[in-house]
Design an enzyme around this catalytic site. Structure first.
Site, short mmCIF file in Angstrom:
data_model
loop_
_atom_site.label_atom_id
_atom_site.label_comp_id
_atom_site.label_asym_id
_atom_site.label_seq_id
_atom_site.Cartn_x
_atom_site.Cartn_y
_atom_site.Cartn_z
N ARG A 125 2.14 -10.14 -0.97
CA ARG A 125 2.26 -9.02 -1.95
C ARG A 125 3.24 -7.95 -1.48
NH1 ARG A 125 -3.52 -6.30 -2.37
NH2 ARG A 125 -2.67 -4.57 -2.55
N ASN A 183 -4.06 -7.72 -7.54
CA ASN A 183 -3.05 -7.79 -6.59
C ASN A 183 -3.15 -8.92 -5.57
OD1 ASN A 183 -2.75 -5.32 -7.73
ND2 ASN A 183 -3.44 -4.23 -5.98
N ASP A 184 -4.44 -9.06 -5.09
CA ASP A 184 -4.62 -10.31 -4.27
C ASP A 184 -4.83 -11.39 -4.87
OD1 ASP A 184 -4.44 -9.17 -1.47
OD2 ASP A 184 -6.32 -8.21 -1.94
N CYS A 243 -9.39 -4.25 -11.64
CA CYS A 243 -8.98 -2.99 -10.94
C CYS A 243 -7.72 -3.30 -10.20
CB CYS A 243 -10.10 -2.36 -10.04
SG CYS A 243 -10.51 -3.72 -8.72
N ARG A 251 -15.59 0.47 -2.85
CA ARG A 251 -15.58 -0.86 -2.12
C ARG A 251 -15.80 -0.55 -0.66
NH1 ARG A 251 -9.77 -3.48 -2.70
NH2 ARG A 251 -9.30 -1.69 -1.27
N ARG A 289 -11.08 2.99 -2.92
CA ARG A 289 -10.63 2.25 -1.55
C ARG A 289 -11.22 3.19 -0.62
NH1 ARG A 289 -6.01 1.20 -5.17
NH2 ARG A 289 -5.62 -1.09 -5.16
N GLU A 348 -10.93 -12.00 -6.05
CA GLU A 348 -9.26 -11.59 -5.40
C GLU A 348 -8.82 -13.16 -4.84
OE1 GLU A 348 -8.73 -7.77 -3.56
OE2 GLU A 348 -10.75 -8.44 -2.53
N HIS A 369 0.82 -1.25 0.17
CA HIS A 369 -0.05 0.01 -0.10
C HIS A 369 0.64 1.20 -0.09
CE1 HIS A 369 -3.21 -2.86 0.02
NE2 HIS A 369 -3.80 -1.93 -0.54
C1 PEP Z 1 -6.21 -6.13 -5.66
O1 PEP Z 1 -6.32 -6.80 -4.57
O2 PEP Z 1 -6.20 -6.13 -6.90
C2 PEP Z 1 -7.10 -4.65 -5.27
C3 PEP Z 1 -7.52 -3.93 -6.22
O3 PEP Z 1 -7.31 -4.44 -3.93
P1 PEP Z 1 -6.24 -3.82 -2.88
O4 PEP Z 1 -5.04 -3.56 -3.98
O5 PEP Z 1 -6.89 -2.53 -2.29
O6 PEP Z 1 -6.12 -5.06 -2.14
MG MG Z 2 -7.31 -6.62 -2.74
#
Ligand code: PEP
Ligand code: MG
Length: 608
Positions: free
Chosen positions: A475, A464-465, A512, A343, A307, A441, A200
């Site tokens: 990650r 990402n997840d 996303c 979200r 977010r 995810e 993040h």
């Molecule tokens: C993801 O997991 O790809 C996502 C968009 O959510 P975040 O990065 O906030 O976990």
């Molecule tokens: Mg995520």
């Protein structure tokens, strides 16, 4: 050599987290509990040692007042309130008398304070009540602050740098309490030892438009405050004490990037349509409400992911309905009737409120996102009521994170109905029938996607997840960065399957995650049949350039070939070969990918 191996010329390579080149002085921020030497004091020194300890507490409170004022200026009063808690702890009678007791046993003030804080932190971390466990982060901050004063260590807090300092912040990791103090007029770029492209800190840096390199492992040990340094957020390079030739070369590259950005701005009004006429919807990811206006002017056709963790992360208390309503409404109004997908809280993992939430051995597999919301219905319904009200001002869609089964969707819908009934009781206006969608995810969500279709209005793939949980690669772990490969065949197959289920059931499928903003990967996603992409506002024109420069037919061929590849690296080579005709060996295709130390060569790269 791995990408993070130090080079003999001092150049370091980390993960490129947010593009842009900055040449400026290092602002080194070391925020770790220092080593404390054992020191025995004579009986006659005891009273003066206790007085020294009290002076240190007073100095620490003074510092906290300054820090709070700075956080108020940079982040706002709610975020700054976390420092009040720390002032209260510094005045705690029990803590003070415990330290004094040790000093009376001839132990130097710094060791006495260290011993008491180590014990308090352990007790807090093990406490049954989450509210107490959450205070561990504050205790750690206090531990560092008071010890630094007692040991006469340099003050590494983000000092008030003059505006326009153009400083490069080099730190171990960007914690929430550091983030709220960040002065964006003085800090021009960020470099961290920890983190990856999808952690993040990286996402936040991109939102703020600050060039960033993360996962450098030991940059804090290899640079000194005030050193001149080059940071290249596109390739992931950090060059301390550069030569005149390096400065000239990076200055030229920076000018080229600048010109490219200006050129990309021409695309803001252009339609995102491929050469063979396939229309792609490009939306923006919004992480902070203040970004909304800029994102709305990036050419984005709405928000694909807002977010909402900014309301929680680094804060001491959960936000009330009114504060949330104002934040959501600001974004909805900025997009003037275009869809805004918001979200619900995805708290947990590496998105934590002050002090942890709660302390867990495996936070990414823990009590996070939809799980926490369903277990804490009052927190969740407060958010849902704010969303229902904000929807009066535009096209709001609600999205649930980290869903693994349809039960979670049904429970969430039930709470949504309760939230609406509560607004009815209060006679407050809200919009009925908001679309409720889910993030895809986890591998589980993909595999059971067909069981979700009747209960949800859309799918949005959070790559990402999805990559993290599919490949079992954390990650945020810099040591694993080269294994975090969105082009792994397993990930590509899961994306393809989600698109198929969505198409068969008339559901919109968007992506996303950060994958959508990396040019080569955006191309792969179009080929896999994704027709909606949501990326950081600043990346919208870049992705539009890709969309407008390729034909969907070529992308489909490329994606099919990539699906047949055996490894992520092979898939990458295949995609590059297909993109070569459109863009040649353009540098921007590499942006956001780690620079391979072995010369940035990929199998098959270099032409069709
Ligand atoms: C993801 O997991 O790809 C996502 C968009 O959510 P975040 O990065 O906030 O976990
Ligand atoms: Mg995520």
């Amino acid at each position: 050599m791995s990408p993070d191996t130090p080079r003999s010329d001092g150049k370091m390579i980390g993960m490129p987290a947010s593009p842009g080149i900055v040449i400026g002085p290092v602002h080194l921020l070391l925020w770790e509990v220092p080593d404390v030497p054992q020191r025995i004091i004579a009986d006659e020194k005891i009273e003066s040692e206790i007085a020294r300890f009290h002076d240190a507490l007073t100095t620490a409170k003074g510092r906290l007042a300054q820090v709070k004022a700075r956080a108020e200026r940079h982040a706002g009063p709610e975020e700054a309130a976390i420092f009040d808690v720390q002032v209260q702890i510094l005045s705690d009678g029990e803590l003070i008398s415990s330290v004094e007791k040790f000093i009376r046993r001839n132990i130097g003030a710094e060791k006495a304070f260290d011993l008491v804080l180590i014990e308090s932190r352990q007790n807090f971390a093990r406490h049954a009540q989450p509210m107490i466990r959450e205070r561990v982060g504050d205790l750690t901050d206090i531990h560092i602050r008071v010890l630094s004063i007692l040991l006469g260590l340099p003050d590494h807090d983000p000092v008030d740098l003059p505006k326009g300092s153009n400083a490069i912040l080099v730190t171990h990791d960007l914690t929430p309490s550091l983030t709220v103090q960040l002065d964006r007029d003085a800090i021009a770029a960020i470099a961290t030892d920890e983190g990856t492209r999808t952690s993040h800190v990286a996402i936040l840096a991109r939102s703020l438009g600050l060039p960033a390199v993360v996962g450098l492992r030991d940059a804090t040990r290899r640079v000194s405050g005030g050193d001149e340094i080059i940071l290249d957020g596109s390739s992931g390079a950090l060059i301390p004490r550069p030569t005149a030739v390096q400065i000239a070369s990076y200055t030229l590259r920076a000018a080229r990037e600048e010109a490219d950005t200006v050129e990309l701005q021409q695309l803001v009004g252009a339609e995102p349509v491929t050469l063979d006429g396939v229309r792609i919807t490009l939306r923006a990811n919004v992480d902070l409400p203040e970004e909304a206006e800029a994102a709305a002017h990036s050419g984005a056709e709405g928000v694909g992911l807002m977010r909402t963790e900014f309301l929680v992360v680094g804060r001491a208390a959960m936000p009330d309905e009114e504060e949330q309503y104002r934040a959501y409404r600001r974004v909805v109004e900025a997009f003037e009737g275009k869809p805004v997908v918001i979200r619900t809280f995805d708290v947990g993992g590496d998105k934590l409120p002050v002090g942890g939430f709660p302390h867990e051995a495996n936070p990414f597999l823990g009590w996070r996102a939809i799980r926490m919301c369903l277990d804490e219905p009052e927190i969740f319904k407060t958010q849902l009521r704010a969303l229902l009200r904000a929807a009066m001002h535009g096209d709001v869609r609600i999205m649930l994170p980290l869903v693994v089964s349809v039960e979670e969707v049904r429970q969430a819908r039930h709470l949504l109905e309760e939230a609406a009934a509560e607004l009815d009781d209060r006679g407050v206006d809200y919009r009925h029938g908001l679309p409720l969608g889910v993030m895809i995810e986890t591998p589980a969500a993909v595999i059971v996607a067909d069981t979700l279709v009747k209960d949800v209005a859309f799918f949005s793939i959070g790559t990402n997840d999805l990559v993290q949980y599919t490949l079992a690669v954390d990650r945020g772990n810099a040591n694993l960065a080269s294994r975090f490969t969105p082009l792994h065949p397993a990930v590509l197959r899961l994306i393809r399957r989600t698109v198929e289920v969505g198409n068969d059931n008339g559901l919109e499928v968007s992506v996303c995650g950060e994958m959508a903003s990396q040019p080569l990967m955006a191309f792969a996603l179009i080929g896999l049949g994704v027709r909606q992409l949501s990326v950081a506002g600043r990346s919208v024109p870049l992705v539009k350039r890709i969309v407008r420069g390729v034909s969907a037919e070529v992308a489909i061929d490329a994606a099919n070939a990539a699906l047949g590849a055996q490894t992520a690296r092979e898939a990458e080579g295949v995609l590059r070969r297909h993109l070569f005709t459109a863009f040649g060996d353009a540098q921007f295709l590499r942006d956001g990918l780690p620079e391979y130390v072995d010369g940035n060569t990929f199998e098959g790269f270099g032409g069709p």
